[in-house]
Each structure stands twice: as structure tokens, then as C-alpha cells.
Design a protein around this motif. Structure first.
Motif, PDB file in Angstrom:
ATOM      1  N   GLU A 124       0.838  -1.194   0.000  1.00  0.00           N
ATOM      2  CA  GLU A 124       0.000   0.000   0.000  1.00  0.00           C
ATOM      3  C   GLU A 124       0.882   1.257   0.000  1.00  0.00           C
ATOM      4  N   PHE A 125       1.922   1.202   0.848  1.00  0.00           N
ATOM      5  CA  PHE A 125       2.812   2.355   0.972  1.00  0.00           C
ATOM      6  C   PHE A 125       3.561   2.600  -0.339  1.00  0.00           C
ATOM      7  N   THR A 167       1.311   4.298  -2.730  1.00  0.00           N
ATOM      8  CA  THR A 167       1.154   5.723  -2.409  1.00  0.00           C
ATOM      9  C   THR A 167       2.389   6.498  -2.824  1.00  0.00           C
ATOM     10  N   ILE A 200       6.601   6.602  15.505  1.00  0.00           N
ATOM     11  CA  ILE A 200       5.183   6.675  15.885  1.00  0.00           C
ATOM     12  C   ILE A 200       4.718   5.312  16.385  1.00  0.00           C
ATOM     13  N   SER A 253      -1.744   2.980   9.810  1.00  0.00           N
ATOM     14  CA  SER A 253      -2.111   4.226  10.501  1.00  0.00           C
ATOM     15  C   SER A 253      -0.860   4.998  10.911  1.00  0.00           C
ATOM     16  N   HIS A 254       0.208   4.274  11.286  1.00  0.00           N
ATOM     17  CA  HIS A 254       1.466   4.951  11.608  1.00  0.00           C
ATOM     18  C   HIS A 254       2.027   5.659  10.378  1.00  0.00           C
ATOM     19  N   LEU A 255       1.963   4.949   9.246  1.00  0.00           N
ATOM     20  CA  LEU A 255       2.460   5.556   8.010  1.00  0.00           C
ATOM     21  C   LEU A 255       1.635   6.772   7.641  1.00  0.00           C
ATOM     22  N   ALA A 256       0.315   6.664   7.851  1.00  0.00           N
ATOM     23  CA  ALA A 256      -0.569   7.770   7.489  1.00  0.00           C
ATOM     24  C   ALA A 256      -0.203   9.017   8.266  1.00  0.00           C
ATOM     25  N   GLU A 257       0.073   8.847   9.559  1.00  0.00           N
ATOM     26  CA  GLU A 257       0.433  10.033  10.343  1.00  0.00           C
ATOM     27  C   GLU A 257       1.782  10.589   9.864  1.00  0.00           C
ATOM     28  N   VAL A 312       3.089  10.543   6.987  1.00  0.00           N
ATOM     29  CA  VAL A 312       2.970  11.247   5.705  1.00  0.00           C
ATOM     30  C   VAL A 312       2.678  12.733   5.931  1.00  0.00           C
ATOM     31  N   GLY A 313       1.949  13.020   7.002  1.00  0.00           N
ATOM     32  CA  GLY A 313       1.591  14.406   7.302  1.00  0.00           C
ATOM     33  C   GLY A 313       2.764  15.269   7.718  1.00  0.00           C
ATOM     34  N   TYR A 314       3.890  14.654   8.082  1.00  0.00           N
ATOM     35  CA  TYR A 314       5.044  15.442   8.514  1.00  0.00           C
ATOM     36  C   TYR A 314       6.073  15.588   7.413  1.00  0.00           C
ATOM     37  N   ARG A 315       5.650  15.254   6.181  1.00  0.00           N
ATOM     38  CA  ARG A 315       6.569  15.362   5.068  1.00  0.00           C
ATOM     39  C   ARG A 315       6.943  16.816   4.813  1.00  0.00           C
ATOM     40  N   ALA A 345      -4.609  13.515  12.638  1.00  0.00           N
ATOM     41  CA  ALA A 345      -3.412  13.432  11.807  1.00  0.00           C
ATOM     42  C   ALA A 345      -3.409  12.140  11.000  1.00  0.00           C
ATOM     43  N   GLY A 396      -3.664  11.876   6.982  1.00  0.00           N
ATOM     44  CA  GLY A 396      -2.590  11.207   6.259  1.00  0.00           C
ATOM     45  C   GLY A 396      -3.138  10.132   5.336  1.00  0.00           C
ATOM     46  N   MET A 453      -2.802  10.084   1.440  1.00  0.00           N
ATOM     47  CA  MET A 453      -2.171   8.968   0.727  1.00  0.00           C
ATOM     48  C   MET A 453      -3.077   8.466  -0.387  1.00  0.00           C
ATOM     49  N   TYR A 488      -5.507  21.580   4.972  1.00  0.00           N
ATOM     50  CA  TYR A 488      -5.872  20.428   4.165  1.00  0.00           C
ATOM     51  C   TYR A 488      -7.149  20.759   3.407  1.00  0.00           C
TER      52      TYR A 488
END
Lengths: 496, 296
Positions: free
Chosen positions: A442-443, A446, A467, A479-483, A485-488, B266, B270, B274, B286
Motif C-alpha cells: 500500500e505504501f 502511495t 510513531i 495508521s502509523h504511516l498515514a500520520e 505522511v503528514g510530517y513530510r 493526523a 494522512g 495517501m 488540508y
């Protein structure tokens, strides 16, 4: 003919190298010479020593006095040689017993009235003395820090006059009750939920953090609270960091009490100010932040060459200065916290004030930092001004001690798993993430569709690993990856 | 810059082909320089808005211009950065027709960021100006240009305007010559919406969906062929998606408004990012990705 040897040391980098001070008092035309590559401060010791010896009631020999600093090829700096030179001359002329200085390293500057003054770098001298199995002789004021060195005997000498009593003071007791370190607390920050979370992740994983926001939004306020949520320095770190502070002539007591250093150089700081330099070489802000936090406010305003010097230490944890008189190595392992405005005028995206910058100007402003440095910023977070109503109505935020407990737990968990995520890379990082096949597929999808660069993938994974550590999860899930991504970084918004 | 291959001609005010709608102006241009199709020089829907547009403004421009173009209405705009360009692009993407009115010579690619759009318009639409061939852009020529946009608009839609804003001059010209002024209302919180909201308070017709736009265009005397709203939103299910549909927001504000934990917000953001459903704007908020409004 009379000779005597007293041990001293000279600072090179953050290390004190042992030096023998040999005095030879012989008949001949009266005079006083110092050989052995001393700098001006060392040569000036002649006049200080002569006056101090006389003021203390001793005789300065009316003969030919030669002092040699061995090893001769090594350059020697500073006023710390005053005391050993005086002791060597007094021993050679049998005014004090040789046993007094036989197995001791002496360091101190002399005043004309015989008083012994402290010099910078006591801790380095103490370590050198301990290594050679000596005791340390110096003024009481500096010996407090030397207590941090285990197994070292210290003897205080506050004035040459004290030698006439024939005995030196015994070691001062270490001040065990360290002063309560005064670090600002996170509970004084209300709102800023996203930025607080980013700060916690940065503390837990040792990540570098970039805060982007308009002036007065609280970036500095937040950054100053990072040391308070980091674990205390351990024994080894304390000594390493205090050593740099000691050599730079700064107060090392807070560091010895376990508080991580927080250095915030102004953006006009030169390359030498940041990396260290000068003659004799002097540690820079990066080294003073060793094992602590280096905070660079107004990041794009720093000169590009100063910013580029950050890169090597961020990789290696140390930096080496190569100068005409040799090379010195300074430790510099720090967490970089940077802050910047979103645009030259500062108000891009501010709800109250309009931004007056053209698109191109904003792009140029952001690209000033340069890709390689931006790549090292694992977390990028937007910090916005808080509405005054909310500021007043808001409950106080969570206190530093609570956040710190979570950070400590997470760091323990990470240590059990194999180390902090910020230092991982490549295959090591992938295996540490232990992603399920579906998650990683999935990652990958994306990353491809959102055009992540290779560096962006690594950073996202690192942050996701931390995380997951905060959650106490062995495997990184979506869900860890999703969060993460927001700090990119900013490049995501400025691509195309 | 190479010579343009497209047909180009100049219409003087005595020519039979000179657009009649321009005569409504108190000072119609002496000569109109045109690159492209002359059939398009009839009143259409003018779509204008802020250059420094928010995602909301761009989105509105795309949505309404795209729908009107698909319904057979010519979109008239200024090809400026921001809302104007978004409207022109959306019209072409919808397979419709569009006219750009420039403040420099009609053969000049200005602003450079709109060069692609202008090239397409010269082939499949029209680019017009009262400035002679090759005339460089000047500050005053854009205000004069606005009166031509107003004249070519049977109805003028202001999608987003702050205060003060150049769009007001166009709206004033439009009112002077009796054209309908329509405006898309914006958030009462956002400074970039104050101008549009003020126009509504002063009597502009608020446009909140395509059916209202359709009615307004019929009142203005334009005939429409049937078209679907290309971006019609189906009801989004979760609170964060619904909140973003209304307005681009920061994670902090979302968490507070929805009384959710920042970590939850968050992670959800995210996840949506994605999947390409939301995008982060340059100001750190956002926003719902336009094409995905129907997919939340």
C-alpha cells in the motif's frame, strides 16, 4: 645547577594533552626564557610569574632561568601554564618540597599579587590528570567541575602564598545537591496540538524538526521546551558535553546536573561560530549543542555556507577542523530544531494578515535552505498563530514531565527493538519497520502515485517507526504511516 | 517568439463583424484585435476572481466554469493567474469554448504562467485585446481590459475576491452597462472571501450550486443545453471528510472543531492524503481534492 619538572597540560580540541614543564635555574646572566612553542599568552607568563612569586614572599632566583615545555613540537596555548611554571621554578630553587608536585598536574593563571585564577577547560585538564594517574592542582573555583571525573584527587591552591604554609588544601567536596535545573515547561503552551505531537515524536525518536509558521506563532516557545521532554544526560554524555562547555569557558554545572544543552545561535552566526574555528581552535555552537538541541530560528536567513557546514556533523556526530597547526575533532551530535517563516513577509496562510509575496519569491525563499539539509529534516510541521480568544479560553497544556514519561517509555521500547529510528537507514530501517506485506504494498503504491523521492520514503518510514514505538507496536502499520505522511517536507506542496 | 500560425484579425468599430455587445460601453474600443474564432465574440459567462486564490476559489472557478462551458456557454475570462486561469482551463477541459481578454497585445503570452492556456485558446477559442499587436502589458491597461470582459459577459460571476480587489472594477463596469453580477459566497472567516461576500450584500446574486447558476444564466438570456454537474458531491461519510468539504482546515482547528484527538485527526488526514483525496495546501491547510469530492 638546579632542575625540576612539574606536569601541566594544553588543550587541543576538547582534549588536554599532557605537557611537562621543566625549569632549569643556572648561574649566568640573570634572565627568564620560555621555550617550547608557546603562544603569546604563554610567553607573557614570564612577567606574571616573576611578580606573583615575589608578591607571595618567595625569592625569584637572580640567575638564568629557562623553562622548557615538552614535548617541544606541540603548540601550547593559554594562561594555564602560569601556575606550573611558578611551581617548577619554586621546586628547582628548593623553596617548596618536590614531593608537593611530584605526581600532580597543575593548572591556573597567576595574578600579579599571587592569586591563582581559574582557566577554561578544567574538565579537560581533570581528565588528562586522571589518565596520567595524577592529582589536579588548581584554584577552588574550578575544581567543582573536576569532581565529575571519577577517581581523581583534587587539591586546591587559591594563592601562591598558601604554599608557604607548606600544605595544599584538600579536595573540595563535590556539591551533591545540584541546583534544580530551570527548564521551561510544556504546560505553558496552550493549543498547538499538532506541533506538540511533532515535538514529542522528535524527542522520542531523536528526529530533526522544522517548524514553519508566521512570526509570533510560538515556534521558539515550543523549541525551548524540547530539552525538558528529553531524557536526562547519562554519565558518559554528561562528561562529553560538559567537556565541550568547559573548554569553551562556559558554565558546565547545568550539563553536569543532566540537563541537555539548548543552543540558539542568531542567524548572523558565521561558519566558524557554528562549526568552531579560530586560533587556537574553539568549539562552535554545533559542538556546544552536543547531546542536546541546536535551535536555528529564521533558518533561511543563515548564510548558505553556514548551513552547509551542518551536513557533515549531522551524518557523523562530530566534525573535524583541519588547520595549519593540525587537526582537531569536536563532538557534535545534536537534534536540530529549525524554524522559519512560510514566506519572506511571513504571513502566507495567516488567517488575519494577507501575504504580499509573489509565488516565485516564496519558492526562492524556501529553496534557500537547500535540498541536502531539507532531506535531513525528518519532521516538518506548520505552527500557526492561535486566536486570542482560544488562547485565553484554553486549558493549560500537558506538562513536560508527563510527555517526558512517554518519551522515556518509547525510548526504552526502541532500545529493546534495536535503537532510535532517526539513526536508521536503508535495509536496516526496512527490517526495523516489520511491515506486513499488505502495508508495504500500500505504501509503495502511495509513494509512487504521490511522487515521493527516495529520501522522502526513508524519512516517512523513520518517522512511522517512531510513531509505532510511541504506540508500543512491534510492526509499523498503515495508521502509523498515514500520520508520518503528514510530517513530510515542504517540497510536497511546492512541487510543480 | 515565433509568429503565431492562428488566424488573426483586427475589427474596427465600423466593421459589421465588430461585436455588438461592446457598443454598450460608453467608450467602446476603437479596434479589437483577435486571434482565434470570431464566432465566439458574443456575450457569455464572465468568470473572474482573485489571482492569489485559495483552493476554495480555484475549485469554485473550475466547477462553475466547467459546468457552464459543458452547457454550451462561452466562458469569458482574463487568463490571469489564479481563478481566471482555472476557469479558462476548466472550460477547455469540459470541451467548451472560452475567450480570454488580455491587457497586452493578443499575441503576447502574458502572464507567462498562462502561456499554455493562451496557446490552446488561440487554436480552439479566442484571445482578444484592444491593445495593438505586440503591445507589452502595463498596469493601467488591465483596468481598461476589465471593461471589455464586462461587455462580453451576459452575466459576470465573481468566484473569489478579497478586499480590496481588482475584480470590483470589472463588477462596476458590468453594473454600469446593465449586466447581471453573480458571486460565490465564501467563508465569513477568510479574508480572501470578504470581497465576494460584500458583493452579495450589495445585491449580487449568490451562486451556491450549478442549478442556481443555470437559472441566473437563463435570466441573463443565455440558453443552456443539459449538462451534469461534473463535481456533484455525494454525501461524505466521516466527520473529517465532511468538515474539509465545507472549508480547507488546519489539523489543529479540525481537532478542536470535531473534539477529536490530534493523533486521530493526523492519521485520518494522512490516510486521505495517501489516497489522493485531500491535498495539503501551501498555507498548511488540508483541502478536498476537487476530483475526489464525489469519492469520500
Amino acid at each position: 645547577m638546579a632542575q625540576a619538572t612539574v606536569y601541566a597540560a594544553t588543550i587541543a580540541g576538547v582534549e588536554a594533552l599532557p605537557v611537562e614543564v621543566q625549569a632549569d635555574v643556572s648561574s649566568g646572566l640573570p634572565g627568564f626564557g620560555i621555550v617550547g612553542l608557546g603562544d603569546t599568552a604563554v610567553l607573557e607568563a614570564r612577567d606574571r610569574v616573576r611578580s606573583a612569586v615575589r608578591a607571595a614572599g618567595f625569592d625569584f632566583p637572580n640567575a638564568r632561568v629557562l623553562v622548557n615545555l615538552a614535548p617541544a613540537p606541540l603548540r601550547k596555548h593559554g594562561t594555564g601554564f602560569d601556575l606550573p611554571i611558578a611551581l617548577a621554578i619554586l621546586t628547582a630553587t628548593r623553596q617548596i618540597p618536590a614531593a608537593l608536585t611530584q605526581s600532580a598536574t597543575a593548572v591556573g593563571e597567576l595574578a600579579l599579587d599571587g592569586t591563582v585564577r581559574p582557566v577554561a577547560g578544567t574538565l579537560a585538564y581533570a581528565l588528562a590528570a586522571a589518565r596520567s594517574g595524577h592529582e589536579l592542582i588548581g584554584p577552588t573555583a574550578t575544581l567543582g567541575a573536576a569532581c565529575a571525573v571519577e577517581g581523581l584527587a583534587c587539591r586546591s591552591l587559591d594563592a601562591l602564598q598558601d604554599l608557604r604554609r607548606g600544605a595544599l588544601g584538600s579536595a573540595p567536596l563535590c556539591s551533591s545537591g545540584t541546583p534544580a535545573p530551570n527548564v521551561p515547561d510544556l504546560c505553558e503552551v496552550s493549543g498547538h496540538a499538532a506541533a506538540r505531537r511533532a515535538l514529542e515524536i522528535a524527542a522520542a525518536g531523536g528526529h530533526n524538526l522544522l517548524m514553519v509558521g508566521p512570526p509570533g506563532s510560538g515556534k521558539t516557545l515550543l523549541a525551548r521546551r524540547l530539552p525538558g521532554i528529553l531524557p536526562a544526560l547519562d554519565e558518559r554524555e554528561r562528561l562529553e558535553t560538559a567537556l565541550v562547555h568547559s573548554v569553551a569557558g562556559l558554565d558546565e554545572s547545568a550539563v553536569l546536573a543532566g540537563v541537555r544543552p539548548f543552543r540558539a545561535p542568531h542567524h548572523t552566526c558565521s561558519v566558524a561560530g557554528l562549526a568552531g574555528g579560530g586560533s587556537p581552535p574553539w568549539p562552535g555552537e554545533m559542538s556546544l549543542a552536543h547531546n542536546g538541541v541546536l535551535f536555528l530560528d529564521e533558518l533561511p536567513e543563515f548564510s548558505p555556507s553556514a548551513l552547509q557546514t551542518l551536513r557533515q556533523p549531522m551524518e557523523d556526530g562530530s566534525l573535524t577542523l583541519v588547520r595549519a597547526e593540525g587537526r582537531v575533532r569536536y563532538p557534535a551530535r545534536f537534534t536540530l530544531i529549525a524554524a522559519m517563516n512560510p514566506c519572506p513577509c511571513g504571513y502566507l496562510g495567516d488567517p488575519e494578515r494577507p501575504c504580499r509575496c509573489a509565488d516565485g519569491a516564496v519558492r526562492r525563499y524556501i529553496t534557500r535552505i537547500g535540498g541536502p539539509l531539507m532531506d535531513r529534516m525528518d519532521l516538518v510541521v506548520r505552527v500557526d498563530r492561535i486566536d486570542p480568544d482560544l488562547l485565553i479560553a484554553a486549558r493549560p497544556g500537558e506538562s513536560s514531565s508527563k510527555v517526558r514519561t512517554r518519551v522515556l517509555t518509547t525510548r526504552d521500547f526502541a532500545a529493546g527493538r534495536g535503537g532510535l529510528a532517526a539513526s536508521l537507514g536503508g535495509a536496516e530501517l526496512l527490517s526495523a519497520c516489520r511491515m506486513r506485506k499488505r502495508t508495504s504494498a500500500e505504501f509503495t503504491r502511495t509513494a509512487r502515485s504521490q511522487h515521493f523521492s527516495g529520501r522522502a520514503v526513508t524519512r516517512t518510514l523513520r518517522v512511522a517507526r517512531t510513531i509505532a514505538d510511541l504506540d508500543g507496536a512491534i510492526a509499523v502499520d498503515s495508521s502509523h504511516l498515514a500520520e508520518a505522511v503528514g510530517y513530510r517536507g515542504l517540497e510536497a506542496q511546492w512541487a510543480g | 517568439m515565433g509568429r503565431l500560425a492562428q488566424p488573426r484579425f483586427a475589427l474596427s468599430s465600423n466593421d459589421a463583424a465588430y461585436p455588438a455587445c461592446l457598443r454598450d460601453l460608453s467608450d467602446p474600443p476603437e479596434t479589437l484585435y483577435v486571434v482565434g474564432c470570431s464566432e465566439l465574440l458574443r456575450p457569455g459567462l464572465g468568470v473572474i476572481g482573485a489571482r492569489r486564490a485559495t483552493p476554495y476559489g480555484l475549485e469554485s472557478a473550475r466547477r462553475f466554469a466547467g459546468w457552464a462551458a459543458a452547457s454550451g456557454v462561452t466562458i469569458v475570462s482574463g487568463a490571469a493567474i489564479g481563478c481566471d486561469r482555472a476557469a479558462g482551463c476548466a472550460a477547455l477541459e469540459a470541451g467548451g469554448r472560452s475567450v480570454a481578454v488580455l491587457g497586452c497585445g493578443a499575441d503576447i503570452d502574458y502572464p507567462t504562467a498562462s502561456a499554455d492556456l493562451l496557446r490552446q485558446l488561440r487554436t480552439s477559442g479566442a484571445v482578444v485585446s484592444e491593445m495593438p499587436w505586440g503591445a507589452p502589458p502595463t498596469r493601467w491597461s488591465f483596468v481598461r481590459r476589465n471593461r471589455i470582459i464586462a461587455a462580453f459577459s451576459a452575466a459576470l460571476l465573481v468566484v473569489e475576491a478579497g478586499l480590496p480587489s481588482g475584480t470590483f472594477t470589472t463588477a462596476d463596469f458590468a453594473l454600469d452597462i446593465g449586466r447581471d453580477v453573480l458571486a460565490v459566497p465564501g467563508s465569513i472567516n477568510h479574508p480572501e472571501s470578504r470581497g465576494a461576500n460584500r458583493l452579495i450584500r450589495q445585491g449580487a446574486t449568490p451562486i451556491t450550486d450549478v442549478s442556481e447558476l443555470g437559472q441566473a444564466l437563463e435570466v441573463a438570456g443565455l440558453c443552456l443545453s443539459a449538462a451534469d454537474d461534473p463535481l456533484l458531491a455525494s454525501a461524505p461519510t466521516d466527520a473529517i471528510g465532511r468538515a474539509l468539504l465545507a472549508d480547507p482546515m488546519r489539523p489543529d482547528d479540525l481537532a478542536r472543531a470535531l473534539e477529536l484527538d490530534i493523533v486521530t485527526v493526523a492519521r485520518r488526514l494522512g490516510e486521505l492524503e495517501m489516497r489522493g483525496i485531500v491535498v495539503r495546501t501551501r498555507d498548511g491547510r488540508y483541502a478536498m481534492q476537487s476530483a475526489s469530492r464525489a469519492r469520500v
